[in-house]
Design a protein around this motif. Structure first.
Motif, short mmCIF file in Angstrom:
data_model
loop_
_atom_site.label_atom_id
_atom_site.label_comp_id
_atom_site.label_asym_id
_atom_site.label_seq_id
_atom_site.Cartn_x
_atom_site.Cartn_y
_atom_site.Cartn_z
N TYR A 28 -0.31 -5.30 8.50
CA TYR A 28 -1.29 -5.79 7.23
C TYR A 28 -2.32 -5.56 7.58
N TYR A 55 -2.90 -7.21 2.46
CA TYR A 55 -2.12 -5.80 1.91
C TYR A 55 -1.17 -5.54 3.18
N LEU A 59 0.79 -1.38 -0.10
CA LEU A 59 0.10 -0.05 0.07
C LEU A 59 0.94 1.02 0.07
#
Length: 218
Positions: free
Chosen positions: A148, A84, A50
């Motif tokens: 995450y 992510y 990200l």
């Protein structure tokens, strides 16, 4: 296997739309999901970054979770998932994470925040999910130790429908002989989508400080 990254933009009207998607029919809601042999924990090596190439306020990452995605065993049920990796500088970040309102479906999202070891640190209650524009999402600020974001599906919501009406109007100026009058016409488009086991995930990373390090005067 990695979640498939969508190289197309998400339209403000709530549908996946771009030049590359015009010839693809909308995907229907997936109301059943069952896969055997799913692990109990996500593969951290598959995490999608990200972190933008350049600091920006409103970095958007959109992916689809579906048949090609990894899966997790969650109690007695299984679920596809996307993972992510948070940016390393989380102090000035706010994240919005959820399922995109596609033409026929909405991913039924369950969002969790994980630590560096992959253990769950935070989850979100049902009342934390809202329709924020074209995304059914939660919003939060990362905390120290968060590493995450895990998105799975909530089976309890699958099959429920979200009905909406999109109203468009146009105004025309007409000369009447006594002056100018404005006539407004409009149209309504009914939309009905079902929550689904599969669909598009969208994450927006808001950055309150986009100054580049080392910039003179900073």
């Amino acid at each position: 296997m990695r979640a498939r990254i969508i190289p197309c933009a998400v339209a403000a009207g709530g549908a996946l739309a771009s030049a590359c998607a015009t010839a693809v029919p909308p995907s229907p809601a997936v109301l059943e999901y069952s896969r055997a042999g799913c692990p109990a924990t996500p593969d951290l090596s598959t995490a999608i970054s990200l972190t933008p190439k350049k600091e920006t306020n409103g970095h958007i990452v959109t992916t689809v979770i579906g048949p090609e995605s990894g899966c997790l065993q969650m109690g007695e049920t299984s679920s596809p998932y996307a993972l992510y990796a948070l940016p390393s500088d989380i102090d000035d970040k706010t994240l919005s994470v959820g399922g995109v309102l596609e033409v026929l479906r909405i991913l039924s999202p369950t969002v969790s925040v994980l630590g560096t070891d992959g253990a769950v640190r935070r989850t979100f209650a049902a009342e934390d999910y809202f329709y924020r524009g074209p995304v059914y999402s939660v919003q939060f600020r990362p905390e120290p130790g968060d590493a995450y974001v895990l998105v799975t599906t909530n089976p309890a919501r699958v099959g429920q429908r979200y009905d909406s009406i999109n109203v468009g109007t146009s105004t025309t100026a007409v000369y009447t002989g006594y002056g100018t009058a404005n006539f407004t016409t409009g149209h309504e488009v009914n939309g009905s989508r079902a929550f689904s086991y599969e669909g598009a995930v969208q994450i927006i990373v808001y950055d309150s400080d986009t100054r580049e390090e080392g910039r003179s005067g900073s």
